[in-house]
Design a protein around this motif. Structure first.
Motif, PDB file in Angstrom:
ATOM      1  N   THR A  23      -5.284  -8.070  -3.817  1.00  0.00           N
ATOM      2  CA  THR A  23      -4.511  -6.975  -3.222  1.00  0.00           C
ATOM      3  C   THR A  23      -5.401  -5.784  -2.916  1.00  0.00           C
ATOM      4  O   THR A  23      -5.321  -5.190  -1.831  1.00  0.00           O
ATOM      5  CB  THR A  23      -3.378  -6.559  -4.180  1.00  0.00           C
ATOM      6  OG1 THR A  23      -2.530  -7.680  -4.432  1.00  0.00           O
ATOM      7  CG2 THR A  23      -2.548  -5.438  -3.580  1.00  0.00           C
ATOM      8  N   LEU A  24      -6.255  -5.404  -3.874  1.00  0.00           N
ATOM      9  CA  LEU A  24      -7.145  -4.256  -3.669  1.00  0.00           C
ATOM     10  C   LEU A  24      -8.129  -4.513  -2.534  1.00  0.00           C
ATOM     11  O   LEU A  24      -8.397  -3.624  -1.720  1.00  0.00           O
ATOM     12  CB  LEU A  24      -7.899  -3.958  -4.961  1.00  0.00           C
ATOM     13  CG  LEU A  24      -7.044  -3.526  -6.162  1.00  0.00           C
ATOM     14  CD1 LEU A  24      -7.907  -3.392  -7.409  1.00  0.00           C
ATOM     15  CD2 LEU A  24      -6.337  -2.206  -5.871  1.00  0.00           C
ATOM     16  N   LEU A  25      -8.657  -5.729  -2.473  1.00  0.00           N
ATOM     17  CA  LEU A  25      -9.601  -6.063  -1.407  1.00  0.00           C
ATOM     18  C   LEU A  25      -8.902  -6.066  -0.051  1.00  0.00           C
ATOM     19  O   LEU A  25      -9.455  -5.581   0.952  1.00  0.00           O
ATOM     20  CB  LEU A  25     -10.229  -7.425  -1.686  1.00  0.00           C
ATOM     21  CG  LEU A  25     -11.340  -7.887  -0.733  1.00  0.00           C
ATOM     22  CD1 LEU A  25     -12.465  -6.865  -0.668  1.00  0.00           C
ATOM     23  CD2 LEU A  25     -11.879  -9.246  -1.149  1.00  0.00           C
ATOM     24  N   ALA A  26      -7.674  -6.583  -0.016  1.00  0.00           N
ATOM     25  CA  ALA A  26      -6.914  -6.581   1.240  1.00  0.00           C
ATOM     26  C   ALA A  26      -6.610  -5.160   1.698  1.00  0.00           C
ATOM     27  O   ALA A  26      -6.634  -4.865   2.896  1.00  0.00           O
ATOM     28  CB  ALA A  26      -5.617  -7.369   1.058  1.00  0.00           C
ATOM     29  N   GLN A  60      -7.701  -3.731   5.238  1.00  0.00           N
ATOM     30  CA  GLN A  60      -6.661  -3.206   6.132  1.00  0.00           C
ATOM     31  C   GLN A  60      -7.000  -1.787   6.574  1.00  0.00           C
ATOM     32  O   GLN A  60      -6.736  -1.391   7.714  1.00  0.00           O
ATOM     33  CB  GLN A  60      -5.311  -3.231   5.414  1.00  0.00           C
ATOM     34  CG  GLN A  60      -4.114  -3.120   6.337  1.00  0.00           C
ATOM     35  CD  GLN A  60      -2.823  -3.485   5.638  1.00  0.00           C
ATOM     36  OE1 GLN A  60      -2.551  -3.031   4.535  1.00  0.00           O
ATOM     37  NE2 GLN A  60      -2.019  -4.319   6.268  1.00  0.00           N
ATOM     38  N   LEU A  61      -7.612  -1.012   5.668  1.00  0.00           N
ATOM     39  CA  LEU A  61      -8.026   0.348   6.008  1.00  0.00           C
ATOM     40  C   LEU A  61      -9.087   0.326   7.103  1.00  0.00           C
ATOM     41  O   LEU A  61      -9.067   1.145   8.027  1.00  0.00           O
ATOM     42  CB  LEU A  61      -8.561   1.036   4.747  1.00  0.00           C
ATOM     43  CG  LEU A  61      -8.804   2.542   4.843  1.00  0.00           C
ATOM     44  CD1 LEU A  61      -7.511   3.291   5.119  1.00  0.00           C
ATOM     45  CD2 LEU A  61      -9.451   3.055   3.565  1.00  0.00           C
ATOM     46  N   VAL A  62     -10.004  -0.637   7.013  1.00  0.00           N
ATOM     47  CA  VAL A  62     -11.034  -0.775   8.048  1.00  0.00           C
ATOM     48  C   VAL A  62     -10.405  -1.114   9.383  1.00  0.00           C
ATOM     49  O   VAL A  62     -10.723  -0.523  10.420  1.00  0.00           O
ATOM     50  CB  VAL A  62     -12.059  -1.848   7.640  1.00  0.00           C
ATOM     51  CG1 VAL A  62     -13.008  -2.147   8.808  1.00  0.00           C
ATOM     52  CG2 VAL A  62     -12.853  -1.406   6.412  1.00  0.00           C
ATOM     53  N   LYS A 119      -1.041 -14.435   4.768  1.00  0.00           N
ATOM     54  CA  LYS A 119       0.272 -13.791   4.718  1.00  0.00           C
ATOM     55  C   LYS A 119       0.153 -12.274   4.822  1.00  0.00           C
ATOM     56  O   LYS A 119       1.006 -11.617   5.421  1.00  0.00           O
ATOM     57  CB  LYS A 119       0.985 -14.167   3.410  1.00  0.00           C
ATOM     58  CG  LYS A 119       1.519 -15.587   3.383  1.00  0.00           C
ATOM     59  CD  LYS A 119       2.385 -15.826   2.152  1.00  0.00           C
ATOM     60  CE  LYS A 119       3.091 -17.172   2.247  1.00  0.00           C
ATOM     61  NZ  LYS A 119       4.045 -17.375   1.129  1.00  0.00           N
ATOM     62  N   ARG A 120      -0.897 -11.739   4.242  1.00  0.00           N
ATOM     63  CA  ARG A 120      -1.067 -10.283   4.226  1.00  0.00           C
ATOM     64  C   ARG A 120      -1.423  -9.741   5.602  1.00  0.00           C
ATOM     65  O   ARG A 120      -0.950  -8.680   6.012  1.00  0.00           O
ATOM     66  CB  ARG A 120      -2.161  -9.933   3.214  1.00  0.00           C
ATOM     67  CG  ARG A 120      -2.462  -8.454   3.098  1.00  0.00           C
ATOM     68  CD  ARG A 120      -1.304  -7.673   2.518  1.00  0.00           C
ATOM     69  NE  ARG A 120      -1.596  -6.255   2.531  1.00  0.00           N
ATOM     70  CZ  ARG A 120      -2.215  -5.607   1.548  1.00  0.00           C
ATOM     71  NH1 ARG A 120      -2.598  -6.251   0.465  1.00  0.00           N
ATOM     72  NH2 ARG A 120      -2.441  -4.317   1.639  1.00  0.00           N
ATOM     73  N   PHE A 121      -2.258 -10.490   6.338  1.00  0.00           N
ATOM     74  CA  PHE A 121      -2.671 -10.042   7.669  1.00  0.00           C
ATOM     75  C   PHE A 121      -1.977 -10.908   8.716  1.00  0.00           C
ATOM     76  O   PHE A 121      -2.294 -12.089   8.870  1.00  0.00           O
ATOM     77  CB  PHE A 121      -4.191 -10.138   7.815  1.00  0.00           C
ATOM     78  CG  PHE A 121      -4.940  -9.244   6.858  1.00  0.00           C
ATOM     79  CD1 PHE A 121      -5.183  -7.919   7.178  1.00  0.00           C
ATOM     80  CD2 PHE A 121      -5.373  -9.731   5.630  1.00  0.00           C
ATOM     81  CE1 PHE A 121      -5.868  -7.090   6.296  1.00  0.00           C
ATOM     82  CE2 PHE A 121      -6.058  -8.915   4.746  1.00  0.00           C
ATOM     83  CZ  PHE A 121      -6.304  -7.592   5.075  1.00  0.00           C
ATOM     84  N   THR A 160       0.870  -1.170   0.000  1.00  0.00           N
ATOM     85  CA  THR A 160       0.000   0.000   0.000  1.00  0.00           C
ATOM     86  C   THR A 160       0.907   1.219   0.000  1.00  0.00           C
ATOM     87  O   THR A 160       2.117   1.109   0.144  1.00  0.00           O
ATOM     88  CB  THR A 160      -0.913   0.039   1.242  1.00  0.00           C
ATOM     89  OG1 THR A 160      -0.105  -0.030   2.426  1.00  0.00           O
ATOM     90  CG2 THR A 160      -1.893  -1.108   1.238  1.00  0.00           C
ATOM     91  N   GLU A 161       0.306   2.367  -0.159  1.00  0.00           N
ATOM     92  CA  GLU A 161       1.088   3.597  -0.213  1.00  0.00           C
ATOM     93  C   GLU A 161       1.882   3.791   1.077  1.00  0.00           C
ATOM     94  O   GLU A 161       1.327   3.871   2.165  1.00  0.00           O
ATOM     95  CB  GLU A 161       0.159   4.796  -0.450  1.00  0.00           C
ATOM     96  CG  GLU A 161       0.907   6.097  -0.681  1.00  0.00           C
ATOM     97  CD  GLU A 161      -0.028   7.238  -1.020  1.00  0.00           C
ATOM     98  OE1 GLU A 161       0.452   8.386  -1.061  1.00  0.00           O
ATOM     99  OE2 GLU A 161      -1.232   6.987  -1.238  1.00  0.00           O
ATOM    100  N   GLY A 162       3.196   3.838   0.931  1.00  0.00           N
ATOM    101  CA  GLY A 162       4.066   4.063   2.074  1.00  0.00           C
ATOM    102  C   GLY A 162       4.310   2.851   2.941  1.00  0.00           C
ATOM    103  O   GLY A 162       4.939   2.965   3.993  1.00  0.00           O
TER     104      GLY A 162
END
Length: 653
Positions: A405-408, A412-414, A373-375, A145-147
């Protein structure tokens, strides 16, 4: 086996004297070749390989010379074989000292060519080591994600490649059963990353080139990065001494000038310059060149009218360079891997000798593995996996790694912004819009001169194409019967469409064009309907339809579009417009309108009226209205559930 340095100075204790009786004058000081790449493992292997080049008499002379200079450790050298001798050499001296002693003695017994072979081995090893360090530096971390970055090893899911091309897109659908066009080809056999371009392939295949095709967002570039990283860390593809990854967008910098292939390689990988300056060359199957993203090259290839070149050091235009590269004219002892989206006009020459493979999609197991892996928090990962499985269309579309990726990112934002158990995103229209915007962003890097007006026109053309096919119940079309849409734009650059080959008859092949997934076609059709009304006040359902439902729409003309769409959908017993309708209504959500703002006028507040209309439909359907056999439609129950779900979404929007 820990090497012990055998000093050449006399110690105080006479019993520890290790100075040779006849001191050997080394041809190069050991300190001059000190390098992190000169490990014990490499030195042992290199010395054994070098000494095996000696004839039996020459090897005996080598051992006698070694004993004459270092009698104590090599008193029994005449009975030693190559492995024992090298083992004793490394026990007695450092790696650098062992290499220099071996080289010096080889020169003294008139085996300069063998000594030079040893020198070349450790120079190649130095270059390889520096190349590996650069690969690790470039590819060990990836942006998610950004940053925010994560180690590639922690996030990568090994998506199998398919051993042949033209397998066609995933056609799994929530509502309909979609028939796949017939082809004589057997489904491609799945193979892991380590099996792709492996030693077995090099041994069995006579092809020097392999083309890796895949949809936009299928993970080709990530696959290439992981392959390079695994090679650099010694996990796979160790049959190659050198691996070079070159992005076509990096080569596009030379479109206006002349350049050689080796100039590009040397600029991106400065350590490769030593191969020429040191008098080295690429030996059999020693180097693997990976050219990533051939679809990013802006011009077309002409294999019949392009001059032939085979010198990789000769400057030439980029068009000539790439055409000869695809023809296999350069570096005849190397192997090449080229990645691309499925081309409308194939990039491989018809008379070339090459293999074609295809990126596979995420399996259900791959999807779960990715989210775990992402979370890193197991609770969050489990919650996301269960959420995705609860929305069938989201779960199906997660076959595309980019969509995962977009859904993750949204989930993640939530988790990051919410302190409570806030609901995870379920609005599929919103997620498809995010995917579209991502594809548009990627496309703009390929055609930066494309104006916003041209971008909108392309989307509208693709949307009209999608709607026309949808009305006919088609999800693919012969390329020769495609409407006037640029194949380069639709297939290669936009990433919204793809192409593959079918076999309609025994001795007949034809190319068909389709969207990257049936639901993407339905989404684009809905986008066309929505933008046609918002930008041009046009209702694409221009046929007047007698409505079964009555609702005041004064001041809200867009409701006529929604009403016509519902009526049209309810008249289709096969449910072919159900998902289209779901996407169309989803575009009434405020969040989705904000995403689509670059393509239409400022959003209005009509979504509250949409909510009222859906509640009206839900109320009437609940009372069992059945005009025209309404309840007999097999898809009506699906619509009823959809309307209830969407009503709650709009209420919260």
């Amino acid at each position: 086996m820990k090497p012990v340095c055998w000093t050449l100075t006399r110690k105080k204790n006479k019993e520890e004297v290790t100075e040779p009786s006849n001191q050997l004058e080394l041809i190069q000081e050991p300190e001059e070749i000190k390098h992190p790449s000169l490990t014990l493992q490499f030195t042992f292997k290199a010395l054994c390989e070098t000494l095996k080049k000696l004839q039996e008499n020459d090897f005996r002379m080598f051992k006698w010379k070694l004993w004459s200079h270092y009698p104590q450790p090599f008193s029994a050298s005449q009975s030693m074989d190559i492995v024992d001798l090298v083992d004793r050499l490394l026990e007695s001296f450092t790696c650098e000292m062992s290499v220099q002693i071996t080289r010096t003695i080889l020169v003294s017994v008139s085996k300069k060519n063998v000594a030079e072979h040893l020198r070349m081995l450790y120079i190649k090893n130095q270059i390889r080591h520096e190349l590996c360090e650069l690969m690790i530096q470039k590819y060990s971390e990836v942006s998610i994600t950004e940053g925010q970055t994560m180690p590639l090893d922690d996030i990568y899911v090994d998506v199998s490649t398919l051993s042949c091309f033209d397998n066609g897109p995933n056609i799994e659908h929530e509502v309909m059963q979609i028939a796949k066009p017939y082809t004589k080809k057997n489904p491609g056999k799945r193979q892991s990353l380590a099996e792709t371009v492996s030693q077995e392939w090099v041994t069995k295949s006579h092809a020097r080139q392999v083309y890796l095709y895949g949809l936009a967002g299928s993970g080709k570039s990530m696959f290439v990065k992981k392959l390079a990283l695994d090679w650099a860390r010694g996990r796979s593809h160790q049959n190659f001494s050198f691996v070079y990854v070159i992005a076509i967008r990096e080569m596009n910098e030379y479109l206006e000038t002349k350049v050689s292939l080796m100039d590009i390689v040397n600029k991106l990988y400065p350590m490769a310059q030593r191969i020429k300056t040191e008098g080295l060359r690429y030996e059999n199957n020693e180097a693997l060149f990976i050219f990533d993203g051939l679809d990013e090259y802006p011009e077309e290839f002409n294999f019949n009218r392009t001059e032939i070149h085979s010198d990789a050091t000769c400057p030439m235009t980029m068009r000539v360079l790439l055409t000869n590269l695809l023809r296999g004219r350069f570096l005849s002892r190397s192997r090449f891997m080229i990645t691309s989206r499925p081309h409308a006009d194939r990039c491989a020459p018809w008379d070339g000798h090459y293999d074609e493979i295809e990126m596979g999609s995420f399996s259900d197991e791959n999807k779960d593995e990715y989210f775990r892996k992402r979370f890193k928090d197991p609770t969050q990962a489990t919650r996301v996996i269960e959420h995705v499985k609860s929305v069938k269309t989201l779960h199906i579309m997660c076959c595309l790694p980019l969509f995962c990726t977009l859904l993750a990112d949204e989930c993640q934002l939530v988790f990051r912004e919410s302190r409570t158990e806030e609901k995870l995103p379920t609005n599929i229209t919103y997620m498809y819009t995010k995917l579209l915007l991502k594809l548009v962003h990627i496309r703009r890097t390929r055609a930066p001169d494309f104006s916003p007006e041209e971008e909108l026109k392309l989307l509208m053309d693709l949307g009209k194409f999608a709607f026309t096919l949808l009305e006919k119940g088609q999800f693919h079309i012969k390329r020769t019967k495609c409407p006037e849409i640029s194949h380069i734009e639709a297939v290669n650059r936009s990433g919204i469409c793809t192409q593959y080959m079918t076999t309609p008859f025994v001795l007949c092949h034809e190319d068909v064009v389709c969207f990257l997934h049936p639901t993407m076609q339905e989404y684009m059709a809905a986008l066309y309907a929505y933008l046609s009304f918002r930008n041009h006040d046009k209702n694409i359902f221009d046929q007047p339809i007698k409505s079964k439902f009555r609702l005041s729409t004064k001041g809200h003309k867009i409701m006529e579009l929604y009403k016509a769409a519902v009526e049209k959908s309810l008249q289709c017993p096969d449910g072919k417009l159900d998902m289209f309708l779901r996407f169309l209504f989803g575009m009434g959500c405020k969040t989705n309108q904000e995403l689509l703002l670059p393509f239409h006028k400022p959003p209005s507040s009509h979504h509250s009226t949409v909510f009222m209309y859906i509640k009206k439909i839900t109320s009437l359907s609940n009372q069992g209205i059945s005009g025209g056999g309404l309840n007999a439609n097999t898809h009506f129950q699906y619509l009823f559930i959809f309307f209830n779900t969407l009503a709650s979404q709009l209420c919260c929007a």
